[in-house]
Design a protein around this motif. Sequence first.
Motif, PDB file in Angstrom:
ATOM      1  N   GLN A   1      28.838 -36.605  12.353  1.00  0.00           N
ATOM      2  CA  GLN A   1      28.245 -35.284  12.124  1.00  0.00           C
ATOM      3  C   GLN A   1      28.556 -34.685  10.768  1.00  0.00           C
ATOM      4  O   GLN A   1      27.850 -33.781  10.330  1.00  0.00           O
ATOM      5  CB  GLN A   1      28.722 -34.329  13.214  1.00  0.00           C
ATOM      6  CG  GLN A   1      28.419 -34.903  14.574  1.00  0.00           C
ATOM      7  CD  GLN A   1      28.238 -33.820  15.598  1.00  0.00           C
ATOM      8  OE1 GLN A   1      27.927 -32.695  15.268  1.00  0.00           O
ATOM      9  NE2 GLN A   1      28.421 -34.170  16.860  1.00  0.00           N
ATOM     10  N   VAL A   2      29.627 -35.115  10.131  1.00  0.00           N
ATOM     11  CA  VAL A   2      29.976 -34.494   8.850  1.00  0.00           C
ATOM     12  C   VAL A   2      29.887 -35.490   7.706  1.00  0.00           C
ATOM     13  O   VAL A   2      29.217 -35.241   6.702  1.00  0.00           O
ATOM     14  CB  VAL A   2      31.395 -33.882   8.915  1.00  0.00           C
ATOM     15  CG1 VAL A   2      31.798 -33.343   7.558  1.00  0.00           C
ATOM     16  CG2 VAL A   2      31.434 -32.786   9.946  1.00  0.00           C
TER      17      VAL A   2
ATOM     18  N   GLN B   1      25.286 -31.466  -2.877  1.00  0.00           N
ATOM     19  CA  GLN B   1      25.300 -30.727  -1.633  1.00  0.00           C
ATOM     20  C   GLN B   1      26.683 -30.227  -1.268  1.00  0.00           C
ATOM     21  O   GLN B   1      26.829 -29.117  -0.830  1.00  0.00           O
ATOM     22  CB  GLN B   1      24.755 -31.608  -0.518  1.00  0.00           C
ATOM     23  CG  GLN B   1      23.250 -31.482  -0.428  1.00  0.00           C
ATOM     24  CD  GLN B   1      22.827 -31.217   0.976  1.00  0.00           C
ATOM     25  OE1 GLN B   1      23.438 -31.686   1.909  1.00  0.00           O
ATOM     26  NE2 GLN B   1      21.782 -30.452   1.143  1.00  0.00           N
ATOM     27  N   TYR B   2      27.683 -31.066  -1.410  1.00  0.00           N
ATOM     28  CA  TYR B   2      29.023 -30.552  -1.205  1.00  0.00           C
ATOM     29  C   TYR B   2      29.632 -30.237  -2.558  1.00  0.00           C
ATOM     30  O   TYR B   2      29.104 -30.634  -3.573  1.00  0.00           O
ATOM     31  CB  TYR B   2      29.904 -31.521  -0.414  1.00  0.00           C
ATOM     32  CG  TYR B   2      29.791 -32.962  -0.785  1.00  0.00           C
ATOM     33  CD1 TYR B   2      28.996 -33.820  -0.030  1.00  0.00           C
ATOM     34  CD2 TYR B   2      30.458 -33.473  -1.869  1.00  0.00           C
ATOM     35  CE1 TYR B   2      28.882 -35.143  -0.358  1.00  0.00           C
ATOM     36  CE2 TYR B   2      30.349 -34.805  -2.198  1.00  0.00           C
ATOM     37  CZ  TYR B   2      29.563 -35.627  -1.427  1.00  0.00           C
ATOM     38  OH  TYR B   2      29.460 -36.935  -1.765  1.00  0.00           O
ATOM     39  N   GLU B   3      30.694 -29.529  -2.594  1.00  0.00           N
ATOM     40  CA  GLU B   3      31.376 -28.995  -3.790  1.00  0.00           C
ATOM     41  C   GLU B   3      30.875 -27.612  -4.082  1.00  0.00           C
ATOM     42  O   GLU B   3      29.718 -27.414  -4.376  1.00  0.00           O
ATOM     43  CB  GLU B   3      31.190 -29.891  -5.019  1.00  0.00           C
ATOM     44  CG  GLU B   3      32.286 -30.902  -5.175  1.00  0.00           C
ATOM     45  CD  GLU B   3      33.665 -30.341  -4.873  1.00  0.00           C
ATOM     46  OE1 GLU B   3      34.149 -29.502  -5.640  1.00  0.00           O
ATOM     47  OE2 GLU B   3      34.264 -30.727  -3.853  1.00  0.00           O
TER      48      GLU B   3
ATOM     49  N   PRO C   1      26.174 -37.354   7.216  1.00  0.00           N
ATOM     50  CA  PRO C   1      25.189 -36.444   6.619  1.00  0.00           C
ATOM     51  C   PRO C   1      25.528 -36.089   5.180  1.00  0.00           C
ATOM     52  O   PRO C   1      24.645 -36.005   4.331  1.00  0.00           O
ATOM     53  CB  PRO C   1      25.262 -35.206   7.523  1.00  0.00           C
ATOM     54  CG  PRO C   1      25.749 -35.707   8.819  1.00  0.00           C
ATOM     55  CD  PRO C   1      26.684 -36.841   8.498  1.00  0.00           C
ATOM     56  N   ALA C   2      26.816 -35.873   4.890  1.00  0.00           N
ATOM     57  CA  ALA C   2      27.187 -35.508   3.522  1.00  0.00           C
ATOM     58  C   ALA C   2      26.941 -36.673   2.573  1.00  0.00           C
ATOM     59  O   ALA C   2      26.569 -36.484   1.418  1.00  0.00           O
ATOM     60  CB  ALA C   2      28.652 -35.079   3.473  1.00  0.00           C
TER      61      ALA C   2
ATOM     62  N   SER D   1      38.547 -32.291   2.272  1.00  0.00           N
ATOM     63  CA  SER D   1      38.560 -30.975   2.906  1.00  0.00           C
ATOM     64  C   SER D   1      37.537 -30.906   4.048  1.00  0.00           C
ATOM     65  O   SER D   1      37.760 -30.212   5.033  1.00  0.00           O
ATOM     66  CB  SER D   1      38.280 -29.892   1.881  1.00  0.00           C
ATOM     67  OG  SER D   1      36.971 -30.002   1.381  1.00  0.00           O
ATOM     68  N   LEU D   2      36.416 -31.659   3.905  1.00  0.00           N
ATOM     69  CA  LEU D   2      35.430 -31.639   4.992  1.00  0.00           C
ATOM     70  C   LEU D   2      35.982 -32.327   6.235  1.00  0.00           C
ATOM     71  O   LEU D   2      35.752 -31.887   7.357  1.00  0.00           O
ATOM     72  CB  LEU D   2      34.128 -32.326   4.545  1.00  0.00           C
ATOM     73  CG  LEU D   2      33.299 -31.595   3.501  1.00  0.00           C
ATOM     74  CD1 LEU D   2      32.015 -32.352   3.222  1.00  0.00           C
ATOM     75  CD2 LEU D   2      32.976 -30.193   3.966  1.00  0.00           C
TER      76      LEU D   2
END
Lengths: 264, 486
Positions: B385-386, B484-486, B389-390, B367-368
């Motif tokens: 950029q995404v 961090q994500y989710e 970092p994630a 999804s990111l």
Amino acid sequence: MNDMSVSRDVDTGEIKMRARGVEVFYGDTHAIKSVDVDIEDKTVTAFIGPSGCGKSTFLRCLNRMNDTIDVARVKGEITLDGEDIYDPKVDPVQLRAKVGMVFQKPNPFPKSIYDNVAYGPRIHGLSTSKGELDEIVEKSLRRAALWDEAKDRLQEPGTGLSGGQQQRLCIARAVATNPEVLLMDEPCSALDPIATAQVEELIDELRTRYSVVIVTHSMQQAARVSQKTAFFHLGELVEYGETGKIFTNPDDSRTESYITGRIG
Amino acid sequence: MPLLWTVSIILALGVVGYVMGRKRAVATAGGNARILHSLPGYYGTNVAIITIVPALLVMAVWLIIQPILVETRVTEMIPASAIEEAGSRGLVMSDVRRVAGGLDTAIEQGALTEDEARSIRTEFTNVRDTLAGVGVALGSDVTPEVLSAAQRYRELSRSGNLFMTITLLTLAALGFLYSYARTNRDFRARNWVEASVLVILMLASTIAILTTVGIVLSMLWDSWNFFQLYPWQQFFFGLEWRPSFEGGSELGLIPLLWGTMYISLIALLVAVPVGLFAAVYMAEYASKRVRSFAKPLIEILAGIPTIVYGLFALITVGPMLRDYFAEPLGLGSSSSSVMTAGIVMGIMLIPFVSSLSDDIINAVPQSLRDGSYGLGATQSETVKQVILPAALPGIVGAILLAASRAIGETMIVVLGAGAAGRIDLNPFEAMTTVTVKIVGQLTGDTNFSSPEALVAFALGLTLFVITLGLNVLALYIVRKYREQYE
């Protein structure tokens, strides 16, 4: 809003996007069969239909998101302001800046709220100074009705917001690149009723500047927010017309069966 | 009775227990397995577990404790004069064990009878010749004290073994009877088996943990001995590494630590960019087909033994660097250099970095990516950029794990960088690392009471602490930023 009468005010603008004979294949599966749709400017167009009917697939054709899937093939013609978006001259990356997209699940980047909104403008070089970027971020957050909640915590991670706020952040992020069309793929399906109401209100406001296309499973939502509705069934566009008419007096018996809950 | 027999009997009893327990369970249900609380197999398994597991556990503990007890008892018999003569208690005891083992061999081969072995005296028999006759060579004549200690050693071990066999068999039989008697149709065999499985699994993990603790303790003990002989300030802050077995060594840690860090740094400078870029390509750009053969190919690098990398460093990379870089630049004429070892080690580490990073990049939600592409970002903008970092916390973890591999590496350093402890900034100079010196100090003729040998343990402990610290740091970073994500 919440107006189900036939005689609702539809201030139809000129046609923004035009699709003619669009067919989509996923490998051997024929997902979309010969769809013709005209999407008008400054209008909310809703795509409804049962799961797997191809409405999301068709939505993803409108900004060439299907290009990122290896097995997907698109045939037919889709134009934006009269220009074919599948023309080899068109850069899909540039196109997606003009045709923004909001997804089913809120997907803020693991960055600060500010950086989330500034992401698109930075990539496309829409600002020349920090002040200008600040302005774009504020304007976008205001348009997404998130400014008052977020202005004091712009440097906090976007993932720390509530679900509804996250979705509005994603809308702000899409709005920040100054799109002409905003595609929304079931933007409220992961939200609670209150957040849904906020987002729906927002969609109605967005209509004043953009052409909005929304895929939804909720027929009430389609009736509440849209001026035009397209009903998809088994990969075909069954009926397309003014929302009031589709919901009260559909031409096709399949549309009637679906909105009354007999198929779907 | 030999141990193998005891174990076989216990296992056989377990198998019989399984069959009989199962049968009895079915019988108590009148042949109708449906009214049993558990499936018939559970009743059998329960009997088998209670028969086998306690007996084998006791055996494991017994086998560890018995030699310790026997040694203490026998050591008491040896007079102080004999110890003084031989140099240390340990040397006398190894003589005793050797003679005791020799007597066993002699009986086996028929050179001595059991009674003779028990009663021979150095005054009447030349024990050394007798044992030499059956192939057991002794370094010196057997003294009366050693012989009687050896005889005592044999006796104690024999009676200990006998006692152990009896205990184990009794335990197995008791377990069998107890669990067999409890088997009836209402007995909750399934729950009991579940509980026993839990205990067995816990024991397995305890053993792993205890071993780690044991390793640390043994190194602590010898390091302590080292610091009794050599001042710790000079070890930790000494700038010279000049061991000499004639005494007057300088055993400074700093040159070795410097070499270790320098080589590891170069290795990481090679491995991190290459590994990371490879991972990004594999995860984001490569088609399924390319990925399916390129990924295993990269991972082959991880399967090459490090000594082979060492040979590569020695015969290819080292001379090449010397001829094309070091000599033309006037930086040295040695083919062993920090650069050689660092580059080759970096190649070795590429699959560690790439494989772990690849998994981590793949774990970033789709999804990111969609979100980023939907805003009109290109693939590399999205990665930079995404996705990176994630995935950063995981990637940092992967890099730290690679770093602890680099710090612990020995073979590539021996063959690539040489064995001279030195502090120098020139990367084309030969240097060496902590691990190489550990090997160096412990190979060949070593006297374990000298600081020159014991320093190896202090070095090992230092290395252990450094890599442990890196691993803990890696785990901490990965855990802290994972959500961090989710």
